[in-house]
Structure formats: C-alpha cells, structure tokens
Scaffold this active site. Structure first.
Site, PDB file in Angstrom:
ATOM      1  N   ARG A   1      -2.170  -5.987  -8.128  1.00  0.00           N
ATOM      2  CA  ARG A   1      -0.956  -7.014  -8.468  1.00  0.00           C
ATOM      3  C   ARG A   1      -1.589  -8.099  -9.771  1.00  0.00           C
ATOM      4  NH1 ARG A   1      -3.097  -7.296  -2.785  1.00  0.00           N
ATOM      5  NH2 ARG A   1      -4.865  -6.777  -3.321  1.00  0.00           N
TER       6      ARG A   1
ATOM      7  N   LYS B   1     -19.069  -6.053   8.352  1.00  0.00           N
ATOM      8  CA  LYS B   1     -17.368  -6.581   7.017  1.00  0.00           C
ATOM      9  C   LYS B   1     -16.440  -6.635   9.020  1.00  0.00           C
ATOM     10  CE  LYS B   1     -14.271  -6.989   3.987  1.00  0.00           C
ATOM     11  NZ  LYS B   1     -13.615  -5.679   3.264  1.00  0.00           N
TER      12      LYS B   1
ATOM     13  N   HIS C   1       0.618  -1.360  -0.559  1.00  0.00           N
ATOM     14  CA  HIS C   1      -0.053   0.283   0.069  1.00  0.00           C
ATOM     15  C   HIS C   1       0.725   1.308   0.037  1.00  0.00           C
ATOM     16  CE1 HIS C   1      -3.092  -2.759   2.177  1.00  0.00           C
ATOM     17  NE2 HIS C   1      -3.406  -2.333   0.942  1.00  0.00           N
TER      18      HIS C   1
ATOM     19  N   SER D   1      -2.918  -7.899   2.460  1.00  0.00           N
ATOM     20  CA  SER D   1      -3.272  -7.412   4.163  1.00  0.00           C
ATOM     21  C   SER D   1      -3.466  -9.334   4.633  1.00  0.00           C
ATOM     22  CB  SER D   1      -4.396  -6.416   4.106  1.00  0.00           C
ATOM     23  OG  SER D   1      -4.116  -5.658   4.590  1.00  0.00           O
TER      24      SER D   1
HETATM   25  P1  ADP Z   1      -9.356  -3.907  -0.275  1.00  0.00           P
HETATM   26  O1  ADP Z   1     -10.367  -4.864   0.808  1.00  0.00           O
HETATM   27  O2  ADP Z   1     -10.454  -2.961  -1.870  1.00  0.00           O
HETATM   28  O3  ADP Z   1      -8.932  -4.945  -1.530  1.00  0.00           O
HETATM   29  P2  ADP Z   1      -7.416  -2.708   0.493  1.00  0.00           P
HETATM   30  O4  ADP Z   1      -7.267  -2.238   0.865  1.00  0.00           O
HETATM   31  O5  ADP Z   1      -6.636  -4.274   0.682  1.00  0.00           O
HETATM   32  O6  ADP Z   1      -8.873  -2.735  -0.248  1.00  0.00           O
HETATM   33  O7  ADP Z   1      -6.121  -2.627  -0.589  1.00  0.00           O
HETATM   34  C1  ADP Z   1      -6.836  -1.797  -1.378  1.00  0.00           C
HETATM   35  C2  ADP Z   1      -5.857  -0.679  -2.532  1.00  0.00           C
HETATM   36  O8  ADP Z   1      -4.571  -1.063  -2.460  1.00  0.00           O
HETATM   37  C3  ADP Z   1      -6.556  -1.734  -3.884  1.00  0.00           C
HETATM   38  O9  ADP Z   1      -6.735  -1.497  -4.834  1.00  0.00           O
HETATM   39  C4  ADP Z   1      -5.407  -2.901  -3.647  1.00  0.00           C
HETATM   40  O10 ADP Z   1      -5.122  -3.638  -5.202  1.00  0.00           O
HETATM   41  C5  ADP Z   1      -4.326  -2.270  -3.254  1.00  0.00           C
HETATM   42  N1  ADP Z   1      -2.978  -3.047  -3.158  1.00  0.00           N
HETATM   43  C6  ADP Z   1      -3.063  -3.800  -1.917  1.00  0.00           C
HETATM   44  N2  ADP Z   1      -1.634  -4.555  -1.736  1.00  0.00           N
HETATM   45  C7  ADP Z   1      -0.782  -3.877  -2.352  1.00  0.00           C
HETATM   46  C8  ADP Z   1      -0.119  -4.458  -3.152  1.00  0.00           C
HETATM   47  N3  ADP Z   1       0.997  -5.609  -2.525  1.00  0.00           N
HETATM   48  N4  ADP Z   1       0.855  -4.135  -4.379  1.00  0.00           N
HETATM   49  C9  ADP Z   1       0.003  -2.572  -5.287  1.00  0.00           C
HETATM   50  N5  ADP Z   1      -1.511  -2.752  -4.846  1.00  0.00           N
HETATM   51  C10 ADP Z   1      -2.197  -2.990  -3.752  1.00  0.00           C
END
Ligand code: ADP
Length: 170
Positions: free
Chosen positions: A91, A42, A18, A129
């Site tokens: 990703r 959630k 992130h 995450s």
């Molecule tokens: P969600 O619950 O909508 O998946 P996240 O908090 O996991 O939200 O992620 C928010 C954004 O960050 C999403 O666009 C996700 O694809 C991106 N993201 C999460 N992890 C990575 C990573 N390792 N590399 C690039 N983008 C990421």
C-alpha cells in the site's frame, strides 16, 4: 508446470484490498493458496475458522484459489505446497520497509521461492484489517470496504459496542 503462489497473512478479517490482490495475482499465477498464518501467541478478533469461512465465501467463484492455514516459516510452507511464489500487497511506503526485510529474509532462507509484490488498487490504499476493525468498533460505516459476510460478522461482534459508542458521553 503450474505456477502456484502462497498469499500469506492474518486476514483478520479479509478486506476488499486483499481480494483485489488475489484477483490480480491470478493473472500471473495459475493457482493461489491464501494461507492464514496461525500464530497462537497473537489473538485476533476472529478465530481461524471464522477467517477461513469469510475467505471461502468471498473467493468461492475462483476454482483455482484455495484457503488454508499454516504455522512456522512461510518459505517452508511454500516448499511443502510446491509453490514458486509468495504473493504480497503493497500500500504505502510504510508497508515497504517491513515487506522488503521479510522478502530478503525469505530469499536467504530459500532461494527457490520468489516474492512477488503487487501495488494496491488506488481504491484500497487506505484499507487495512486493523483500520476497519477500529472504525467498526465505534460504529463507523465500513460499507464497500469488506465483502458482505465480513460486514455481517463485524456488525455482530461489535453490535453492542457500536451502539454504546453512538450514545452521548455523560
Ligand atoms: P499481515 O498481518 O502480514 O499484515 P494482512 O492479512 O494484513 O497480513 O495482509 C496480507 C498481505 O496483504 C500483506 O502483504 C498486506 O500488505 C496485503 N494487503 C493488506 N491490505 C491490502 C490492501 N488494501 N491493498 C493491497 N494489499 C494489501
């Protein structure tokens, strides 16, 4: 005019993947609002307050990054915050279908807001995450995948469980 982007997500918890997206997003946008989607239905591992604290700690060096929470439609929130963009990270192909659908839906709802995708940094391609929570739960080493405060907090949450996981099955 200042170019502002919303970076929406669950951030439960924030990972280095992130942070990489935020840092690179700042090369395009003047300001990024990292917005935690508050979905009462959630339940995450961390409370919204904990997620805010971890994001604030990890991003405090950037004066043009703000942490906020919201509920409802991202495009409505973007309008309220006068943001022109929604920032998302990609990703693998598996992210693509969902992100594509959501971006199209958001464009239908508000044509003024553009979704901008950044490819993940190669180092973070397997970082999410959920996978980090899963590994940490069973005592896996998550060194270098999350900021220091997140590592500390995860350790605290799973402290007992990870010790149990290390014990031999009876
Ligand atoms: P969600 O619950 O909508 O998946 P996240 O908090 O996991 O939200 O992620 C928010 C954004 O960050 C999403 O666009 C996700 O694809 C991106 N993201 C999460 N992890 C990575 C990573 N390792 N590399 C690039 N983008 C990421």
């Amino acid at each position: 005019m200042k170019k502002i982007a919303i970076y929406p997500g669950s951030f439960d918890p924030v990972t280095n993947g992130h942070l990489d997206i935020v840092e690179r997003g700042l090369k395009i946008f003047d300001k990024i609002i990292v917005a935690i989607l508050h979905n009462p239905g959630k339940k995450g591992l961390f409370t919204i307050a904990e997620r805010v604290q971890m994001l604030e700690s990890a991003l405090k060096k950037f004066s043009n990054v703000e942490i906020d929470t919201f509920n409802g439609l991202t495009v409505e929130y973007a309008k309220k915050r006068k943001a022109q963009g929604i920032l998302r990270g990609l990703r693998a192909m598996s992210d693509f279908e969902y992100e594509f659908q959501m971006a199209l839906m958001n464009r239908k709802l508000n044509r003024e807001v553009q979704t901008v995708f950044l490819m993940t940094g190669l180092r973070w391609i397997y970082t999410s995450s959920s996978i980090i929570k899963e590994a940490a739960q069973f005592g896996g080493n998550i060194n270098g995948m999350v900021p220091p405060l997140v590592q500390q907090k995860i350790k605290k949450k799973f402290g007992k469980k990870s010790t149990l996981a290390k014990q031999k099955p009876t």
